[in-house]
Design a protein around this motif. Sequence first.
Motif, short mmCIF file in Angstrom:
data_model
loop_
_atom_site.label_atom_id
_atom_site.label_comp_id
_atom_site.label_asym_id
_atom_site.label_seq_id
_atom_site.Cartn_x
_atom_site.Cartn_y
_atom_site.Cartn_z
N GLY A 220 6.01 2.58 -14.77
CA GLY A 220 6.59 1.25 -14.68
C GLY A 220 6.32 0.58 -13.34
O GLY A 220 6.07 -0.63 -13.27
N ALA A 221 6.36 1.37 -12.26
CA ALA A 221 6.10 0.79 -10.93
C ALA A 221 4.66 0.32 -10.80
O ALA A 221 4.39 -0.71 -10.16
N PHE A 222 3.72 1.04 -11.39
CA PHE A 222 2.32 0.60 -11.36
C PHE A 222 2.15 -0.74 -12.06
O PHE A 222 1.37 -1.59 -11.61
N SER A 223 2.85 -0.95 -13.16
CA SER A 223 2.69 -2.20 -13.92
C SER A 223 3.16 -3.40 -13.12
O SER A 223 2.70 -4.52 -13.36
N VAL A 224 4.07 -3.20 -12.16
CA VAL A 224 4.56 -4.29 -11.32
C VAL A 224 3.84 -4.35 -9.98
O VAL A 224 3.60 -5.43 -9.45
N GLY A 225 3.47 -3.19 -9.42
CA GLY A 225 2.92 -3.16 -8.07
C GLY A 225 1.43 -3.37 -7.96
O GLY A 225 0.94 -3.91 -6.96
N VAL A 226 0.66 -2.98 -8.97
CA VAL A 226 -0.80 -3.10 -8.89
C VAL A 226 -1.27 -4.55 -8.95
O VAL A 226 -2.09 -4.97 -8.12
N PRO A 227 -0.81 -5.39 -9.90
CA PRO A 227 -1.34 -6.78 -9.96
C PRO A 227 -1.15 -7.59 -8.68
O PRO A 227 -2.08 -8.29 -8.28
N PRO A 228 0.00 -7.53 -7.97
CA PRO A 228 0.09 -8.31 -6.72
C PRO A 228 -0.89 -7.85 -5.65
O PRO A 228 -1.42 -8.69 -4.89
N TYR A 229 -1.14 -6.54 -5.56
CA TYR A 229 -2.10 -6.07 -4.57
C TYR A 229 -3.50 -6.61 -4.88
O TYR A 229 -4.22 -7.05 -3.99
N VAL A 230 -3.88 -6.57 -6.15
CA VAL A 230 -5.19 -7.10 -6.55
C VAL A 230 -5.26 -8.60 -6.28
O VAL A 230 -6.28 -9.12 -5.82
N GLU A 231 -4.17 -9.30 -6.56
CA GLU A 231 -4.14 -10.74 -6.30
C GLU A 231 -4.29 -11.05 -4.82
O GLU A 231 -4.89 -12.07 -4.45
N ASP A 232 -3.77 -10.20 -3.96
CA ASP A 232 -3.85 -10.43 -2.52
C ASP A 232 -5.25 -10.19 -1.96
O ASP A 232 -5.65 -10.83 -0.98
N ILE A 233 -6.01 -9.27 -2.56
CA ILE A 233 -7.31 -8.93 -1.98
C ILE A 233 -8.47 -9.65 -2.67
O ILE A 233 -9.59 -9.63 -2.16
N LYS B 150 0.82 -1.20 0.00
CA LYS B 150 0.00 0.00 0.00
C LYS B 150 0.86 1.26 0.00
O LYS B 150 0.61 2.19 -0.78
N LYS B 151 1.86 1.32 0.86
CA LYS B 151 2.69 2.52 0.92
C LYS B 151 3.41 2.75 -0.40
O LYS B 151 3.52 3.89 -0.88
N THR B 152 3.92 1.68 -0.99
CA THR B 152 4.63 1.83 -2.26
C THR B 152 3.72 2.37 -3.34
O THR B 152 4.07 3.32 -4.05
N LEU B 153 2.53 1.78 -3.46
CA LEU B 153 1.59 2.23 -4.49
C LEU B 153 1.05 3.63 -4.18
O LEU B 153 0.84 4.44 -5.09
#
Length: 544
Positions: free
Chosen positions: A193-206, A155-158
């Motif tokens: 570029g950070a969104f392309s890597v950081g968003v999918p794992p967060y969605v996968e977790d929730i 969350k903090k990173t995104l």
Amino acid sequence: MQTNIKSLKFAVNEEKPAPNDVEAGASNNAEDQSQDEQKCENGNRRILQRIETVPDIKKDTSGITTQYIATGIVNLGAFAAGACIAWSSSALPLLHHTDPVFSHAPSNLSAISNSTHSRLSLSDSEASWTASLLCFGAVCGAIPTGLISQYFGRKKTLLYLALPLVVSWLMVASSPNVYGLYVGRFVGGLSVGAFSVGVPPYVEDIAEKQLLATLANFYHVHLACGVLFGYVVGMLSSTAWISFLCATIPVAYFIAFIFLPESPAYLMSQGKYNEAKAALRYFRGIDNNIDSEIKDLKEQMRNYTKQKISFGQLLSTKATVKALIVSFGLMIFQQMSGIYPVLFFAQYIFDMFCVSQNLPGAAIILGFCFVSSTYFSTMLLKTIRRRVLLMLSFSTMAVSLGCSVIYYHLQASTQYENGTWIPLFTMSMFVSVYAAGVGPIPWLMLREIFPKHATRRATAIAAGFHWMLAFAVTKMFQHLVKKIGLGWALWYFASICIIGLIFVYFFVPETKGRSLEEIQNEFDGIHKKRKHRHVIEVESVSET
């Protein structure tokens, strides 16, 4: 248990009724008491669960609405990334002097550029760098994001990725020279570029398992919507207003995302059991039992720490090496097909086709086709096999580009009357088919061909490689058009699509409906033979 809950109830309701109201409300109190006792017996656990967690969005008891809204909020980052991509098509024509980026001199763009009073006047090379530096910044932002999110939280990173985006838009809007544009685009690319890597794992977790396939596609849908938004605001013909309107997206993203909880998986990895349980309850609602999912999360964390691998260890086994080759191959043909040059320079390309329609309007139609196809790609991925959809997508992209090239050469050689629908139709078909297959499938396959403990490492590498290719092809497009012309440049992209079709046919395995073990065995060259059942007949011999 009943006495404890009654004592809690009476402790909260300390106000006593008036004496004259006791007899009048005796029957009602008896009825309420019986209902309260029933609630205590049947709903005690639900009351305690409500106390433990944050109130759900709109009191969603099933958690489905909460997951959809939360996924939509976090994917506002993808929306902001799409707006960054579309900025080049909308703003670069306003920043040029009369000579355009490409070798021909389109009258429509000259008129648009002369109608504005910009402080900047970019040369061909400067415009090309301004467009492509976004992708170079995305390379630098994509690779370390996975490691950063492990230490500081997803969350903090995104959340704090919104700050570089706002700074980049302010620099682009107010820069007095081209170097400010360079820095602004590069800084914005870090967040993209950070969104392309950081968003999918967060969605996968929730997300719940049955909703993951749908919610994972939100990233591509929001990215396409951001591109369409960038084309729409391009009708303002003012680079400052375009930039300021695009800057409102990360601001809205920051305000909305700050109220969402941290990823339950990350909280569990940090040993924050109660916070992880409260966060998971937030996304699952009060009607779902999360005990089994909490146990699964604990088991996943144990396995992840035991099986955690480095980037170098991805090359240690034959199966992961082949999986990387497949992923890199799909990324190569995805990017070298020319999708980013078309999105970055949509107005220029339409102007070189002598499209008689208003150029921002033609770009908006292209963006609408991009959005609609991305939205419906989820249904196609559920019904059509991956290999088939990839081959159909590559072949149709090649045909669309080929038809565009034929029209372009006919128009140049026979002085064909300027039109709108033929180049607009072929280019819209190109982006639509890309969005339905070649766009989302390489990202989807990253979760299907790698073991779970290696997926995020592989995703970081593939994302960095993806944006490096995007930078190269976007920067190369200008030189291709200058050296060989737009027609031959599009022929080159069509030939890449044909080679991509051949690559998929011979090297890409089918992953739909198959387990990871089956895919890994295919990479290892292991073909399990069908088990034979040996039947032994036993004859009973009667004694005579």
